[in-house]
Scaffold this motif. Structure first.
Motif, PDB file in Angstrom:
ATOM      1  N   TYR A  86       8.571 -11.657 -84.861  1.00 46.91           N
ATOM      2  CA  TYR A  86       9.046 -11.429 -83.493  1.00 46.91           C
ATOM      3  C   TYR A  86      10.487 -11.904 -83.333  1.00 46.91           C
ATOM      4  N   LYS A  87      10.821 -13.023 -83.993  1.00 45.95           N
ATOM      5  CA  LYS A  87      12.172 -13.581 -83.856  1.00 45.95           C
ATOM      6  C   LYS A  87      13.210 -12.799 -84.650  1.00 45.95           C
ATOM      7  N   PHE A  88      12.882 -12.419 -85.883  1.00 45.14           N
ATOM      8  CA  PHE A  88      13.871 -11.814 -86.769  1.00 45.14           C
ATOM      9  C   PHE A  88      13.751 -10.297 -86.924  1.00 45.14           C
ATOM     10  N   ASN A  89      12.598  -9.742 -86.596  1.00 41.45           N
ATOM     11  CA  ASN A  89      12.394  -8.288 -86.762  1.00 41.45           C
ATOM     12  C   ASN A  89      11.662  -7.715 -85.548  1.00 41.45           C
ATOM     13  N   ARG A  90      12.224  -7.934 -84.375  1.00 42.04           N
ATOM     14  CA  ARG A  90      11.529  -7.521 -83.160  1.00 42.04           C
ATOM     15  C   ARG A  90      11.353  -6.007 -83.082  1.00 42.04           C
ATOM     16  N   GLU A  91      12.168  -5.270 -83.808  1.00 42.76           N
ATOM     17  CA  GLU A  91      12.046  -3.818 -83.772  1.00 42.76           C
ATOM     18  C   GLU A  91      10.708  -3.338 -84.339  1.00 42.76           C
ATOM     19  N   ALA A  92      10.009  -4.212 -85.058  1.00 41.35           N
ATOM     20  CA  ALA A  92       8.703  -3.847 -85.614  1.00 41.35           C
ATOM     21  C   ALA A  92       7.628  -3.759 -84.534  1.00 41.35           C
ATOM     22  N   PHE A  93       7.892  -4.342 -83.357  1.00 43.01           N
ATOM     23  CA  PHE A  93       6.917  -4.369 -82.273  1.00 43.01           C
ATOM     24  C   PHE A  93       7.168  -3.238 -81.281  1.00 43.01           C
ATOM     25  N   GLU A  94       6.157  -2.427 -81.059  1.00 40.45           N
ATOM     26  CA  GLU A  94       6.198  -1.445 -79.977  1.00 40.45           C
ATOM     27  C   GLU A  94       5.987  -2.183 -78.644  1.00 40.45           C
ATOM     28  N   PRO A  95       6.345  -1.576 -77.507  1.00 45.57           N
ATOM     29  CA  PRO A  95       6.148  -2.247 -76.216  1.00 45.57           C
ATOM     30  C   PRO A  95       4.719  -2.729 -76.000  1.00 45.57           C
ATOM     31  N   GLU A  96       3.734  -1.915 -76.410  1.00 49.31           N
ATOM     32  CA  GLU A  96       2.345  -2.347 -76.231  1.00 49.31           C
ATOM     33  C   GLU A  96       1.991  -3.504 -77.179  1.00 49.31           C
ATOM     34  N   ASP A  97       2.675  -3.573 -78.343  1.00 48.95           N
ATOM     35  CA  ASP A  97       2.462  -4.690 -79.264  1.00 48.95           C
ATOM     36  C   ASP A  97       2.980  -5.989 -78.665  1.00 48.95           C
ATOM     37  N   ILE A  98       4.154  -5.907 -78.027  1.00 49.16           N
ATOM     38  CA  ILE A  98       4.738  -7.094 -77.405  1.00 49.16           C
ATOM     39  C   ILE A  98       3.844  -7.588 -76.269  1.00 49.16           C
ATOM     40  N   ALA A  99       3.319  -6.641 -75.495  1.00 49.80           N
ATOM     41  CA  ALA A  99       2.420  -7.029 -74.396  1.00 49.80           C
ATOM     42  C   ALA A  99       1.169  -7.722 -74.932  1.00 49.80           C
ATOM     43  N   ALA A 100       0.604  -7.189 -76.018  1.00 49.59           N
ATOM     44  CA  ALA A 100      -0.594  -7.801 -76.615  1.00 49.59           C
ATOM     45  C   ALA A 100      -0.269  -9.173 -77.203  1.00 49.59           C
ATOM     46  N   LEU A 101       0.898  -9.288 -77.843  1.00 48.66           N
ATOM     47  CA  LEU A 101       1.298 -10.570 -78.442  1.00 48.66           C
ATOM     48  C   LEU A 101       1.452 -11.643 -77.367  1.00 48.66           C
TER      49      LEU A 101
ATOM     50  N   GLN B 150      -3.319 -18.977 -76.904  1.00 41.45           N
ATOM     51  CA  GLN B 150      -4.319 -18.759 -75.856  1.00 41.45           C
ATOM     52  C   GLN B 150      -5.674 -18.431 -76.488  1.00 41.45           C
ATOM     53  N   ASN B 151      -6.488 -19.468 -76.644  1.00 47.09           N
ATOM     54  CA  ASN B 151      -7.773 -19.310 -77.323  1.00 47.09           C
ATOM     55  C   ASN B 151      -8.727 -18.383 -76.570  1.00 47.09           C
ATOM     56  N   GLN B 152      -8.746 -18.490 -75.262  1.00 46.08           N
ATOM     57  CA  GLN B 152      -9.675 -17.668 -74.481  1.00 46.08           C
ATOM     58  C   GLN B 152      -9.323 -16.190 -74.581  1.00 46.08           C
ATOM     59  N   ALA B 153      -8.034 -15.893 -74.523  1.00 47.42           N
ATOM     60  CA  ALA B 153      -7.607 -14.498 -74.646  1.00 47.42           C
ATOM     61  C   ALA B 153      -7.974 -13.951 -76.018  1.00 47.42           C
ATOM     62  N   PHE B 154      -7.752 -14.737 -77.048  1.00 48.39           N
ATOM     63  CA  PHE B 154      -8.085 -14.306 -78.405  1.00 48.39           C
ATOM     64  C   PHE B 154      -9.588 -14.075 -78.548  1.00 48.39           C
ATOM     65  N   ALA B 155     -10.385 -14.984 -78.013  1.00 48.08           N
ATOM     66  CA  ALA B 155     -11.843 -14.873 -78.133  1.00 48.08           C
ATOM     67  C   ALA B 155     -12.383 -13.663 -77.385  1.00 48.08           C
ATOM     68  N   SER B 156     -11.669 -13.237 -76.345  1.00 46.76           N
ATOM     69  CA  SER B 156     -12.163 -12.127 -75.531  1.00 46.76           C
ATOM     70  C   SER B 156     -12.083 -10.779 -76.251  1.00 46.76           C
ATOM     71  N   ASP B 157     -11.164 -10.641 -77.204  1.00 44.08           N
ATOM     72  CA  ASP B 157     -11.018  -9.360 -77.919  1.00 44.08           C
ATOM     73  C   ASP B 157     -10.360  -9.623 -79.281  1.00 44.08           C
ATOM     74  N   LYS B 158     -11.102 -10.236 -80.190  1.00 43.49           N
ATOM     75  CA  LYS B 158     -10.539 -10.616 -81.493  1.00 43.49           C
ATOM     76  C   LYS B 158     -10.034  -9.416 -82.277  1.00 43.49           C
ATOM     77  N   SER B 159     -10.775  -8.326 -82.238  1.00 48.15           N
ATOM     78  CA  SER B 159     -10.386  -7.156 -83.029  1.00 48.15           C
ATOM     79  C   SER B 159      -9.020  -6.617 -82.604  1.00 48.15           C
ATOM     80  N   LYS B 160      -8.708  -6.723 -81.336  1.00 47.16           N
ATOM     81  CA  LYS B 160      -7.421  -6.245 -80.824  1.00 47.16           C
ATOM     82  C   LYS B 160      -6.266  -7.021 -81.449  1.00 47.16           C
ATOM     83  N   TYR B 161      -6.411  -8.335 -81.489  1.00 42.43           N
ATOM     84  CA  TYR B 161      -5.310  -9.174 -81.969  1.00 42.43           C
ATOM     85  C   TYR B 161      -5.249  -9.220 -83.491  1.00 42.43           C
TER      86      TYR B 161
END
Length: 606
Positions: free
Chosen positions: A396-411, A436-447
């Protein structure tokens, strides 16, 4: 006869030519594994490089003329060890200088095979030297029979050893009084003081540390005295472990010189003393691991006696359970070791199954029982996700272009923007604490999908994120400065973070021997021992690791599998810390606590 001489001359000429080429190429490539950032001419434009070339030429030429070139098994094992060592050195110098490995650097890939070849030859020569020492020792032992130590005298020696260690450590405790109350000590104490528990730290250690401090404070109204009492309890346990090790070495007929040097090493070497007087769980975990290594040695040396002795079986179970209770990575390392033991001791399959079942059952019963009894909260995942968190943060810090807008929102759902800007390549704590442990636990496959998707786009970024977060465990020349700039209770880390010289609240430093306290402060927080050639390697996690790896490969080559298994247990623990939050000596304390044992094993004294 003349033809034979001509043939010998031809072979010698070829070997000399090969030695010349390898030594020359190796000397040319040496700068690629040296830290020469401040002065790139420090090696190349120096008479020192000529001395290096002469020594290389002599060593390679001698090796090629005196080792068995047909021993393919030995060459293969040496080549594998040499490859990983060379890779570690070439990668490490780049990580130390630049914070990343440029995988497009052609000098890196040219140097790798050349230096691998050079070190393979040198390793094989040194293994031949060790083999010769073994043979001479074997012949000597046939003529000299050492007398058994009388049981009464052995018991007397054990008591003196134990008291001597405590006597030597007591002035150190007074110098740093009440001891080093650091590395999550305050957090563990707060759990007991507030009766609010979680499973972030091992509950056995939380209860032990917090319980002693709170109990003594309740009686004396002094937190410092409570901390000092915990240190004394830990000193007694560690001294007991070292005393048992020295008794074990005496029982195995280890030479008196090695045992005496080991005693003074345990009594005075700074790393031993600092962690013996440190409240972190590492010392107790390491003592338990050390006892487990001795048990594995007994099991390998004479399995029949081991499995017929109830005492030795109980000792094995208690050592393994205690180790796992004091550090979570011990569970993962021992789980792999359990599979190795099942394969190696197939003749005693039923008994080893019973022992392993007893280990894991006892561990889970104690752990689950404490969690339930204390109503401890769990659910934190950031500790086991340290590497993925660092990989995402770095990319995210050095290669932010690798993230699509929806990727950044999920991150940002699991790692907020304010956390990501705190990315420290060498330390995951600034970022992972905001996970954010709760967010991760709510949809592990997404992250998990997010992590995999970004990794496929920027695999080299992921590799560098992991390497720079762990290279101190395998690069000998590392300067451990992972906390540089971090302010704690009484100071700000600068050039070195070798040891957490601190007394966290509610304690405070009250030194009774200020000059000795200052000596330990310099060792912990200043670059001092790193400036002394050779001696500095005794403080280097990476340096000691490669010593252990060298002997591990040697005993594997010699098919001494009863020695391979204890070394393997140490390497398994080392592998687990590569996935940890940073590189600090405390995570591989077994390198220092077990050093006399490793030396005795290398010298074939055990």
């Amino acid at each position: 006869m003349q033809m034979m001489n001509d043939k010998e001359f031809s072979i010698k000429l070829k070997l000399n030519t090969v030695a010349f080429l390898i030594a020359t190429a190796g000397t040319l490539c040496f700068p690629q594994m040296l830290n020469l950032k401040e002065n790139t001419l420090g090696f190349t434009n120096s008479i020192f490089s000529v001395f290096v070339w002469i020594l290389c030429l002599y060593a390679v030429d001698l090796s090629l003329h005196t080792i068995d070139l047909s021993d393919m098994r030995g060459w293969k094992i040496a080549a594998v060890l040499s490859f990983f060592f060379t890779t570690a050195m070439l990668f490490g110098v780049r990580l130390e200088d630049e914070g990343n490995v440029n995988f497009k650097d052609w000098k890196l890939w040219v140097s790798l095979p050349i230096l691998t070849c050079l070190f393979t030859i040198l390793i094989r020569k040194f293994w031949n030297f060790l083999g010769g020492m073994e043979e001479r020792k074997r012949r000597l032992s046939e003529h000299i029979k050492l007398p058994d130590t009388p049981a009464k005298a052995a018991k007397y020696a054990n008591v003196l050893t134990f008291l001597f260690l405590l006597f030597c450590w007591l002035p150190m405790l007074l110098a740093v009084y009440p001891g080093f109350f650091v590395y999550d000590a305050q957090e563990e104490w707060v759990q007991v003081a507030s009766r609010t528990f979680n499973t972030h730290h091992p509950l056995v250690h939380v209860l032990m540390l917090g319980g002693i401090v709170c109990a003594v404070h309740k009686v004396t109204d002094s937190y410092n005295l409570g901390i000092a009492c915990y240190m004394i309890v830990q000193m007694i346990i560690v001294a007991g472990g070292f005393t048992y090790l020295l008794w074990f070495m005496r029982k195995k007929r280890v030479s008196r010189a090695i045992r005496l040097l080991s005693l003074f090493y345990f009594a005075f070497f700074p790393v031993i003393v600092m962690f013996t007087l440190c409240s972190a769980k590492d010392a107790l975990f390491t003592v338990a691991l050390l006892m487990l290594l001795l048990s594995l040695l007994d099991m390998g040396n004479n399995a029949e006696d081991f499995f017929s002795s109830r005492k030795q079986e109980i000792f094995f179970v208690l050592s393994a359970v205690t180790m796992m209770l004091f550090r979570k990575n011990g569970i993962y390392a021992f789980a792999v070791m359990a599979l190795v033991l099942l394969l190696y001791h197939k003749r005693y399959l039923k008994k080893i199954l019973i022992l392993l079942a007893a280990v894991f059952l006892t561990y889970f019963l104690v752990n689950i029982g404490l969690t339930a009894a204390l109503h401890a909260e769990g659910g934190e995942k950031q500790e086991i996700l340290t590497v993925p968190i660092q990989q995402l943060a770095r990319t995210y810090k050095f290669n932010r272009e690798a993230f699509e807008p929806e990727d950044i929102a999920a991150l940002h759902e699991i790692l907020p923007e304010e956390a990501l800007v705190l990315y420290n390549p060498k330390l995951s704590d600034p970022v992972k604490v905001h996970f954010q442990n709760q967010a991760f636990a709510s949809d592990k496959s997404k992250y998990i999908g997010l992590w995999m998707r970004i990794g496929l786009k920027k695999p080299l970024s992921y590799i560098n994120a992991w390497l720079v977060n762990s290279y101190g465990f395998w690069y000998p020349d590392t300067v451990i400065d992972v906390y540089s700039g971090n302010t704690v209770f009484t100071f700000t880390y600068q050039d070195s973070s070798y040891f957490g010289y601190e007394v966290e609240e509610p304690g405070f430093r009250d030194s009774k021997i200020p000059w000795l306290d200052e000596a330990y402060r310099k060792l912990a927080l200043e670059i001092s021992q790193e400036k002394i050639p050779i001696y500095s390697m005794l403080y280097s996690p990476g340096g000691i690791f490669w010593g252990i790896a060298f002997v591990f490969a040697y005993v594997l080559y010699r098919r001494k599998y009863h020695l391979v298994i204890p070394y393997l247990m140490v390497i398994l623990v080392w592998l687990t810390v590569l996935l940890g939050p940073t590189y600090l000596p405390r995570y591989v304390l077994i390198f220092w606590f077990g050093l006399p044992l490793f030396v005795a094993m290398m010298m074939e004294e055990i």
